[in-house]
Enzyme design. Structure first.
Site, PDB file in Angstrom:
ATOM      1  N   LEU A 131      42.137  24.854  66.871  1.00  0.00           N
ATOM      2  CA  LEU A 131      42.224  26.291  66.638  1.00  0.00           C
ATOM      3  C   LEU A 131      41.473  26.971  67.773  1.00  0.00           C
ATOM      4  O   LEU A 131      40.444  26.472  68.236  1.00  0.00           O
ATOM      5  CB  LEU A 131      41.579  26.676  65.295  1.00  0.00           C
ATOM      6  N   ASP A 132      41.992  28.127  68.229  1.00  0.00           N
ATOM      7  CA  ASP A 132      41.290  28.878  69.270  1.00  0.00           C
ATOM      8  C   ASP A 132      39.883  29.228  68.794  1.00  0.00           C
ATOM      9  O   ASP A 132      39.629  29.342  67.588  1.00  0.00           O
ATOM     10  CB  ASP A 132      42.046  30.157  69.610  1.00  0.00           C
ATOM     11  N   GLN A 133      38.981  29.450  69.721  1.00  0.00           N
ATOM     12  CA  GLN A 133      37.576  29.688  69.378  1.00  0.00           C
ATOM     13  C   GLN A 133      37.403  30.810  68.361  1.00  0.00           C
ATOM     14  O   GLN A 133      36.604  30.711  67.436  1.00  0.00           O
ATOM     15  CB  GLN A 133      36.766  30.006  70.641  1.00  0.00           C
ATOM     16  N   THR A 135      39.688  31.990  66.273  1.00  0.00           N
ATOM     17  CA  THR A 135      40.562  31.865  65.107  1.00  0.00           C
ATOM     18  C   THR A 135      39.837  31.051  64.043  1.00  0.00           C
ATOM     19  O   THR A 135      39.372  29.945  64.311  1.00  0.00           O
ATOM     20  CB  THR A 135      41.884  31.165  65.470  1.00  0.00           C
TER      21      THR A 135
END
Length: 280
Positions: A131-133, A135
């Site tokens: 997951l993106d930082q 998100t």
């Protein structure tokens, strides 16, 4: 030592058939397990790989050399959503990286996960997806190498359903649909992605959950998992995620941008159960 237990369900099952055919464990992993004689009975005695076993035979699959390089850190704040001997599902907070830039690293979710695993006597933990930082949401983690191999294959074959909730700027006209646009790197920005004809295939399915005066709340389901996929796709349509300034949001949100991984669903490759894990 990292290990898991399994009880045979049908008479005549063999370890080789389980690993190669039923679980499709991967040639390299299965060969190493066979060489290490890593499947034993409850007394610790190695079991012959091609020997037909009675139903109800208890087996232990061990991984004596399986060790992850993440530095263990206190896991007091770790939110465990679901767990068995094979998989751990946790809530990743927004603003926390999944893993360090360089191993062993510190201050990431995987450091906390390793602390949790180590406290339970384990030595192995590897994330299955990212997951993106900024998100938040559900993240799946393999607890032994065989699970990592199986879930990596399932992810590649779109057998793990991943759902997100995103708040978008403006009014998205279609109530539901699919975005099929390839995504590649942005040549002018090191960390940014863009829709590009020469990029990798990327497909996002969506449906509108709520229409607000200035924004639209949608549920998005990933068919592929490209870097920043949801953010790139909706930004390209002119509806960036609220607060996502990297992709053109003009709205200053309180805290991280408005994107949460709300649910994952899959058929468990070992137990055959349908597993659904959700977070707020």
């Amino acid at each position: 030592m990292t290990s898991f237990h399994y009880t045979t369900e049908q008479p005549g099952e063999t370890i080789e058939k389980l690993l190669r055919e039923q679980w499709q464990g991967g040639k390299k992993s299965v060969h190493q397990m066979r060489m290490d004689k890593s499947v034993t009975d409850t007394d610790g005695q190695p079991v012959e790989w091609k020997e037909p076993l009675p139903a109800g035979t208890e087996l232990i699959f061990g991984f004596s050399e399986a060790q992850s390089a993440y530095k263990p850190e206190p896991s007091n704040s770790l939110r465990v959503l679901w767990e068995d001997e094979h998989i751990l599902a946790v809530h990743k907070p927004a603003g926390v990286s999944v893993h360090p830039e360089h191993l062993p690293g510190t201050g990431t979710l995987m450091n906390e996960v390793m602390g949790y695993i180590e406290a339970k006597g384990g030595t192995y933990a590897e994330h299955i997806h990212r997951l993106d930082q900024h998100t938040a949401g559900v993240l799946l983690i393999a607890k032994h190498p065989l699970a990592k191999t199986m879930f990596d294959r399932m992810l590649e074959q779109n057998q793990i359903e991943r759902y997100y909730t995103a708040e978008l700027e403006g009014q998205l006209r279609k109530p539901r649909g699919s975005i099929n646009m390839p995504i590649g790197k942005d040549r002018y920005h090191a960390t940014k992605r863009r829709v590009s004809p020469s990029g990798q295939s990327a497909i996002t399915h969506f449906k509108v959950l709520e229409r607000k005066p200035d924004t639209t709340l949608v549920e998005a389901q990933l068919e592929t998992g490209r870097t920043h996929q949801i953010r790139v796709h909706f930004s390209h349509l002119g509806h960036p995620v609220v607060g996502d300034q990297l992709y053109g949001s003009e709205t200053m949100s309180r805290g991280p941008y408005k994107l949460v991984a709300t649910k994952v669903a899959f058929t468990h490759p070992i137990t055959s159960e349908m597993i659904v894990v959700e977070t707020e």
